[in-house]
Design an enzyme around this catalytic site. Sequence first.
Site, PDB file in Angstrom:
ATOM      1  N   ASP A 199       0.854  -1.194   0.000  1.00  0.00           N
ATOM      2  CA  ASP A 199       0.000   0.000   0.000  1.00  0.00           C
ATOM      3  C   ASP A 199       0.888   1.240   0.000  1.00  0.00           C
ATOM      4  OD1 ASP A 199      -3.222   0.518   0.946  1.00  0.00           O
ATOM      5  OD2 ASP A 199      -1.825   2.199   1.092  1.00  0.00           O
ATOM      6  N   ILE A 200       0.491   2.242  -0.776  1.00  0.00           N
ATOM      7  CA  ILE A 200       1.291   3.467  -0.910  1.00  0.00           C
ATOM      8  C   ILE A 200       1.227   4.326   0.355  1.00  0.00           C
ATOM      9  CG2 ILE A 200      -0.472   5.043  -1.853  1.00  0.00           C
ATOM     10  CD1 ILE A 200       1.570   5.740  -4.070  1.00  0.00           C
ATOM     11  N   GLY A 207     -15.524   3.181   4.040  1.00  0.00           N
ATOM     12  CA  GLY A 207     -14.171   3.702   3.824  1.00  0.00           C
ATOM     13  C   GLY A 207     -13.532   3.260   2.527  1.00  0.00           C
ATOM     14  N   ASN A 255     -13.035  -3.160   2.695  1.00  0.00           N
ATOM     15  CA  ASN A 255     -14.008  -2.080   2.812  1.00  0.00           C
ATOM     16  C   ASN A 255     -14.937  -2.161   1.602  1.00  0.00           C
ATOM     17  OD1 ASN A 255     -12.712  -1.045   5.145  1.00  0.00           O
ATOM     18  ND2 ASN A 255     -11.201  -0.020   3.849  1.00  0.00           N
ATOM     19  N   HIS A 307     -10.240  -5.253  -3.192  1.00  0.00           N
ATOM     20  CA  HIS A 307      -8.905  -5.497  -2.619  1.00  0.00           C
ATOM     21  C   HIS A 307      -9.031  -5.923  -1.171  1.00  0.00           C
ATOM     22  CE1 HIS A 307      -9.910  -1.225  -2.299  1.00  0.00           C
ATOM     23  NE2 HIS A 307      -9.261  -1.204  -1.156  1.00  0.00           N
ATOM     24  N   LEU A 308      -8.127  -6.806  -0.808  1.00  0.00           N
ATOM     25  CA  LEU A 308      -8.013  -7.307   0.558  1.00  0.00           C
ATOM     26  C   LEU A 308      -6.798  -6.615   1.168  1.00  0.00           C
ATOM     27  CD1 LEU A 308      -9.092  -9.517   2.488  1.00  0.00           C
ATOM     28  CD2 LEU A 308      -7.689 -11.155   1.236  1.00  0.00           C
TER      29      LEU A 308
HETATM   30  P1  AMP Z   1      -9.780   1.414   0.440  1.00  0.00           P
HETATM   31  O1  AMP Z   1      -9.860   2.704   1.215  1.00  0.00           O
HETATM   32  O2  AMP Z   1     -10.173   0.208   1.224  1.00  0.00           O
HETATM   33  O3  AMP Z   1     -10.486   1.524  -0.887  1.00  0.00           O
HETATM   34  O4  AMP Z   1      -8.242   1.195   0.163  1.00  0.00           O
HETATM   35  C1  AMP Z   1      -7.570   1.757  -0.936  1.00  0.00           C
HETATM   36  C2  AMP Z   1      -6.099   1.686  -0.618  1.00  0.00           C
HETATM   37  O5  AMP Z   1      -5.377   1.852  -1.817  1.00  0.00           O
HETATM   38  C3  AMP Z   1      -5.619   2.770   0.367  1.00  0.00           C
HETATM   39  O6  AMP Z   1      -5.062   2.138   1.514  1.00  0.00           O
HETATM   40  C4  AMP Z   1      -4.585   3.538  -0.454  1.00  0.00           C
HETATM   41  O7  AMP Z   1      -3.486   3.952   0.326  1.00  0.00           O
HETATM   42  C5  AMP Z   1      -4.180   2.519  -1.495  1.00  0.00           C
HETATM   43  N1  AMP Z   1      -3.657   3.070  -2.742  1.00  0.00           N
HETATM   44  C6  AMP Z   1      -4.213   4.035  -3.516  1.00  0.00           C
HETATM   45  N2  AMP Z   1      -3.451   4.253  -4.600  1.00  0.00           N
HETATM   46  C7  AMP Z   1      -2.397   3.398  -4.523  1.00  0.00           C
HETATM   47  C8  AMP Z   1      -1.261   3.138  -5.345  1.00  0.00           C
HETATM   48  N3  AMP Z   1      -1.035   3.806  -6.488  1.00  0.00           N
HETATM   49  N4  AMP Z   1      -0.389   2.188  -4.945  1.00  0.00           N
HETATM   50  C9  AMP Z   1      -0.586   1.512  -3.795  1.00  0.00           C
HETATM   51  N5  AMP Z   1      -1.641   1.696  -2.974  1.00  0.00           N
HETATM   52  C10 AMP Z   1      -2.535   2.633  -3.340  1.00  0.00           C
END
Ligand code: AMP
Length: 119
Positions: free
Chosen positions: A30-31, A98, A92, A105-106
């Site tokens: 995760d970024i 959220g 989520n 995604h998990l």
């Molecule tokens: P959610 O809030 O459950 O939809 O989680 C989305 C997740 O994606 C968040 O934890 C973000 O930090 C992550 N995210 C968004 N863009 C990227 C990216 N380019 N690379 C890695 N993680 C990302």
Amino acid sequence: MSECIFCKILRGEIPSRKVYEDDLAYAFHDINPVAPIHILIIPRKHLSGVHEMSEEDRALVGHLFWVARRIAEDLELSPAKDPTRGYRLVINSGPQAGQTVFHLHLHLLGGREMTWPPG
Ligand code: AMP
Ligand code: ZN
């Protein structure tokens, strides 16, 4: 071509730090990590979330959990090896929960004590 950010990661159009991949799933860091270990596990097939799953996706979603288990063991987070350890798996589903990226995604979170209930 899909504008979905995770589909772009799957196509290599946006960089990611790969942890694992196979023909059905891809996992990357995760970024914006909220734990020392924060990995996202996604299906190669675009599904906007659990709420968009159809019956034919049952095995695919089960596979994501299988991948999570394998990664957690590789990273020595598994209570199966050390009963004091552990990790959290989160999905989520929808804005109120959220969800911000609408490609299923998990979240695999580990490396710190977790609290309950989550925010
Ligand atoms: P959610 O809030 O459950 O939809 O989680 C989305 C997740 O994606 C968040 O934890 C973000 O930090 C992550 N995210 C968004 N863009 C990227 C990216 N380019 N690379 C890695 N993680 C990302
Ligand atoms: Zn997508």
